[in-house]
Design an enzyme around this catalytic site. Structure first.
Site, PDB file in Angstrom:
ATOM      1  N   HIS A 170       0.838  -1.207   0.000  1.00  0.00           N
ATOM      2  CA  HIS A 170       0.000   0.000   0.000  1.00  0.00           C
ATOM      3  C   HIS A 170       0.873   1.258   0.000  1.00  0.00           C
ATOM      4  CE1 HIS A 170      -3.755   2.218   1.474  1.00  0.00           C
ATOM      5  NE2 HIS A 170      -2.796   3.107   1.639  1.00  0.00           N
ATOM      6  N   GLU A 171       1.897   1.267   0.865  1.00  0.00           N
ATOM      7  CA  GLU A 171       2.730   2.476   0.981  1.00  0.00           C
ATOM      8  C   GLU A 171       3.551   2.720  -0.289  1.00  0.00           C
ATOM      9  OE1 GLU A 171       2.031   4.538   3.053  1.00  0.00           O
ATOM     10  OE2 GLU A 171       0.931   3.239   4.405  1.00  0.00           O
ATOM     11  N   HIS A 174       1.701   4.334  -3.027  1.00  0.00           N
ATOM     12  CA  HIS A 174       1.580   5.796  -2.914  1.00  0.00           C
ATOM     13  C   HIS A 174       2.722   6.504  -3.648  1.00  0.00           C
ATOM     14  CE1 HIS A 174      -1.864   6.686  -0.433  1.00  0.00           C
ATOM     15  NE2 HIS A 174      -1.497   5.863   0.533  1.00  0.00           N
TER      16      HIS A 174
HETATM   17 NI    NI Z   1      -2.740   5.223   2.088  1.00  0.00          NI
END
Ligand code: NI
Length: 214
Positions: A170-171, A174
């Site tokens: 998830h990170e 980004h």
């Molecule tokens: Ni997030």
């Protein structure tokens, strides 16, 4: 240290590929990481990427809550882990890197669709500090190997499973301008937190997912 403003979906910085950091041991990055950690804690999250605080660089912070520890995974970072210029690859069931498509491979998206279809990926609940109030089921690789640089310029390399693997994917998304909603296989599972119980009553099993936002 300071609590920074977390930008939300719609801010263009969340949709850009963030810049590589050329000199990881410059003191400015330690200061940014400290501010991001304070911001993450203030917001009640377990991970935060620099674009979420409007910094267009490849730096993330995260930590794995002890109650999320996988017994097979003693090396999970319980203290805040800072990763600069991080990368990851999916691992197969034997812990070996899966064959990787070339980044310019036009079939890259197709590979991911096939991985979802063949249950190589696992669905789990996710939320995001830049998309407050919403949750959704997101397919992710259950086992990965990631690598990055810490604030002292040392290489960090770890194998991660389950929750830990999900947070890292998830990170790092980004940093590539990707939000969890882009990864969802079924947008019908996108829901407000107040309505989440309807999804949990469903026959899906979001156990592997994140209660925490990242
Ligand atoms: Ni997030």
């Amino acid at each position: 240290m300071a609590v920074l403003n977390i930008v939300r979906m719609g801010h263009p910085v969340l949709r850009r590929r963030a810049e590589e950091i050329m000199e990881p041991d410059l003191p400015g990055w330690a200061a940014l990481a400290a501010d991001m950690t304070e911001t993450m804690d203030e917001a009640g999250g377990v991970g935060l990427a620099a674009p979420q605080v409007n910094q267009d660089v490849r730096l993330v912070v995260f930590r794995i809550p002890r109650e999320r520890q996988n017994p097979d995974e003693p090396s999970a970072p319980f203290e805040t882990q800072v990763l600069i210029n991080p990368e990851w690859v999916p691992l197969d069931e034997d812990g070996e890197p899966m064959p990787e498509p070339e980044l310019d491979d036009p079939e890259l998206d197709l590979m991911e669709v096939l991985d979802i279809a063949e249950n190589v990926m696992e669905e789990g609940l996710e939320g995001c500090l830049s998309i407050p109030g919403l949750r959704g089921l997101v397919p992710r690789y259950p086992r990965i190997r990631y690598r990055g640089i810490d604030l002292e310029g040392r290489i960090v390399e770890r194998d991660a499973e389950g929750f830990h693997a999900r947070v890292v994917q998830h990170e790092i998304d980004h940093l590539d301008g990707i939000l969890f909603i882009d990864r969802m296989a079924d947008l019908e599972t996108l829901c407000f937190e107040s309505e989440l119980h309807y999804l949990l009553e469903d026959d899906r099993d979001p156990e592997a997912g994140l209660d925490e936002r990242v």
